[in-house]
Design a protein around this motif. Structure first.
Motif, PDB file in Angstrom:
ATOM      1  N   ASN A 195      41.277  73.296 141.963  1.00 22.25           N
ATOM      2  CA  ASN A 195      41.646  74.411 142.767  1.00 22.25           C
ATOM      3  C   ASN A 195      41.252  75.873 142.204  1.00 22.25           C
ATOM      4  OD1 ASN A 195      42.458  73.809 145.386  1.00 22.25           O
ATOM      5  ND2 ASN A 195      44.618  74.477 145.114  1.00 22.25           N
TER       6      ASN A 195
ATOM      7  N   ASP B  84      43.560  67.877 151.170  1.00 18.67           N
ATOM      8  CA  ASP B  84      44.595  67.229 150.570  1.00 18.67           C
ATOM      9  C   ASP B  84      46.100  68.289 150.563  1.00 18.67           C
ATOM     10  OD1 ASP B  84      43.065  65.334 150.130  1.00 18.67           O
ATOM     11  OD2 ASP B  84      42.732  65.641 148.049  1.00 18.67           O
ATOM     12  N   ASP B  85      46.478  68.498 149.872  1.00 19.14           N
ATOM     13  CA  ASP B  85      47.633  69.387 149.551  1.00 19.14           C
ATOM     14  C   ASP B  85      47.190  70.728 148.797  1.00 19.14           C
ATOM     15  OD1 ASP B  85      47.307  68.545 146.960  1.00 19.14           O
ATOM     16  OD2 ASP B  85      49.400  68.188 146.627  1.00 19.14           O
ATOM     17  N   LYS B  86      46.019  71.007 149.044  1.00 23.93           N
ATOM     18  CA  LYS B  86      45.280  71.972 147.972  1.00 23.93           C
ATOM     19  C   LYS B  86      44.823  73.261 148.887  1.00 23.93           C
ATOM     20  CE  LYS B  86      43.652  69.083 144.247  1.00 23.93           C
ATOM     21  NZ  LYS B  86      42.267  68.641 143.437  1.00 23.93           N
TER      22      LYS B  86
ATOM     23  N   THR C 194      42.819  80.063 139.312  1.00 21.66           N
ATOM     24  CA  THR C 194      43.157  78.779 139.541  1.00 21.66           C
ATOM     25  C   THR C 194      44.709  78.870 140.153  1.00 21.66           C
ATOM     26  OG1 THR C 194      41.981  77.871 138.016  1.00 21.66           O
ATOM     27  CG2 THR C 194      43.796  76.482 138.676  1.00 21.66           C
TER      28      THR C 194
ATOM     29  N   ASP D  22      47.977  76.657 142.797  1.00 24.58           N
ATOM     30  CA  ASP D  22      48.648  75.495 143.085  1.00 24.58           C
ATOM     31  C   ASP D  22      48.082  75.325 144.680  1.00 24.58           C
ATOM     32  OD1 ASP D  22      50.498  74.608 140.872  1.00 24.58           O
ATOM     33  OD2 ASP D  22      51.008  76.787 141.417  1.00 24.58           O
ATOM     34  N   GLN D  23      48.138  76.292 145.354  1.00 25.49           N
ATOM     35  CA  GLN D  23      47.715  76.270 146.832  1.00 25.49           C
ATOM     36  C   GLN D  23      46.710  77.306 147.220  1.00 25.49           C
ATOM     37  OE1 GLN D  23      51.145  75.102 146.406  1.00 25.49           O
ATOM     38  NE2 GLN D  23      50.032  72.848 146.584  1.00 25.49           N
TER      39      GLN D  23
ATOM     40  N   ASP E 132      51.659  67.664 150.520  1.00 24.75           N
ATOM     41  CA  ASP E 132      50.581  66.940 151.182  1.00 24.75           C
ATOM     42  C   ASP E 132      51.085  66.485 152.432  1.00 24.75           C
ATOM     43  OD1 ASP E 132      48.300  65.191 150.647  1.00 24.75           O
ATOM     44  OD2 ASP E 132      49.243  63.529 150.781  1.00 24.75           O
TER      45      ASP E 132
END
Length: 444
Positions: free
Chosen positions: A137, A292-294, A153, A155-156, A335
């Motif tokens: 990410n 995904d959850d990114k 970089t 987390d989301q 997610d």
């Protein structure tokens, strides 16, 4: 503290930044253009926007609706201009509801200023998104001011970078990602009706003005400074098109024949026509909206639509509302949150895209048609008599929070009923009689 990136500092990106900051996240917002607030002229697409209920709900969620209302003007209906200059009115709502004209650039600036009130939001301008490493990410940007590469970089990551999104472009390279874009054969050009010398509006400022002409149209939305932003929607190519109207004489001849009552109010028409760009109109559909959850894309990045239902910004803002309601329900399961949002929201985005395409036909062609205007009168009367049984499609889309997909399905059924009602004997003379209302009840 979790770190979140928002790529794209437009309307949806700036609103999403505020909402995520209110939840306590560290938010970095990246924008490829310079700071909009420092520009002499506001660039980008400049069609005025029409704020309606879905947009207002998101602004209320962010706690900023009162600030935005100060810079918007209510429009209570359409005011149609025929070739002879005769006017006809078509109210938007059943009970005096309005949509609100607001400057795209002015609204964007205001959202950025409000975001600056949050110490956990940082804007980084002149950053062109180059790539995203989906494993880590990590986003790569080109700092165009200093001509150097930067990496961050998170987390989301939220992609809110418009119809030609760099974030979506990266997702398109992942397996099972579906994408389509479709251009209208029509484009648009911005024109202007300036204010009177005393700063007042030259024409009524409480309506959206439409000059419907069958295969094309012009519209005008009021501004706070007394001017109107006009937009000519016109074929890109063909016998009568942007491609063929090339000289000052041709411009004046076309406008004097086609929009004669507007020309006296447009002293800079010729200059505006040649100085302002001709822009295209595109519909974008894709799925899934997440990786995904990114990574998650919102607004035009995931569902760009044409502007003819006035729902482009409103649907993007509603993305923010729906996301944040789901966020509260899912209690940190990113997610599940990203996956559920993507699958739930996609059908509604497809529905408003279809509705917007159809509404172009309605605005440029049907809105001047006697049968169409009569249908609207009949619908309005029936809805007043039976509000529990009938809400016009436009009201469902614009003045409610009914999912777009549900509104579209209901609209198709209403259209089937109205087709039968319009076939009743002498409907133009008898439309106001009880048997017409009885027929509609029977068909429901």
């Amino acid at each position: 503290m979790k770190k979140i990136a928002i790529v794209g500092a437009g309307l949806v990106g700036s609103l999403q930044a505020i909402l995520m900051a209110k939840k306590g996240y560290q938010v970095d917002v990246f924008e490829r253009r310079p700071d909009l607030r420092k520009a002499d002229e506001i660039g980008g697409r400049s069609i005025n926007l029409a704020l309606s209920d879905r947009g207002w709900r998101a602004l209320e969620l962010a706690g900023i609706s009162d600030e935005i209302k100060k810079m918007s003007l209510p429009m209570y209906g359409r005011k149609m201009h025929d070739v002879e200059g005769n006017l006809s009115d078509l109210p938007y709502g059943l009970n005096g509801e309005a949509i609100y004209s607001v400057s795209r650039g002015g609204l964007n600036q205001k959202l950025m200023n409000l975001a600056d009130d949050y110490p956990n939001i940082t804007y980084r301008f002149n950053r062109k998104c180059l790539d995203i490493d989906l494993k880590s990410n990590t986003i790569s940007f080109l700092n165009t001011e200093e001509n150097k590469k930067e990496e961050y970089t998170y987390d989301q990551i939220f992609g809110t970078d418009g119809a030609f999104s760099a974030v979506r472009s990266r997702l398109q390279k992942t397996p099972m990602f579906n994408y389509s874009q479709e251009y209208l054969s029509h484009g648009y050009k911005e024109l202007v009706i300036p204010p009177n010398e005393d700063g007042t509006h030259r024409i009524a400022n409480d309506a959206l003005h439409i000059w419907p002409r069958g295969e094309f149209m012009m519209i005008a939305l009021p501004n706070m400074d007394g001017s109107f932003t006009c937009t000519l929607f016109f074929p890109m190519k063909g016998e009568l098109s942007f491609d063929t109207i090339k000289t000052e004489e041709q411009v004046m001849d076309f406008f004097q024949k086609t929009f004669p009552d507007a020309v006296p109010h447009m002293p800079t028409l010729v200059e505006d026509y040649f100085e302002n760009p001709t822009s295209t109109l595109v519909t974008v559909r894709c799925s899934p909206w997440n990786y995904d959850d990114k990574v998650l894309i919102l607004g035009d990045a995931s569902h760009a639509i044409v502007p003819f239902y006035g729902q482009g910004m409103n649907s993007g803002f509603e993305d923010c509302t729906v996301f944040h309601n789901m966020y509260n329900e899912m209690e940190g399961d990113w997610d599940k949150l990203f996956e559920t949002f993507s699958t739930t929201r996609k059908p509604d985005a497809d529905a408003i895209a279809d509705l917007a395409l159809y509404n172009y036909i309605e605005m440029r062609d049907l809105s001047g048609d006697p049968d169409f205007l009569l249908r609207k009168k009949i619908e309005k009367k029936f809805a007043k008599l039976h509000p529990d049984k009938w809400m016009p499609l436009y009201s469902e889309v614009t003045f409610s929070h009914i999912p777009y997909s549900q509104a579209l399905k209901g609209g198709e059924e209403k259209n089937r009923i109205m087709e039968k009602v319009m076939q009743m004997d002498n409907i133009h003379e008898n439309w106001d009689k009880p048997e017409v209302m009885d027929k509609m009840l029977e068909l429901l």
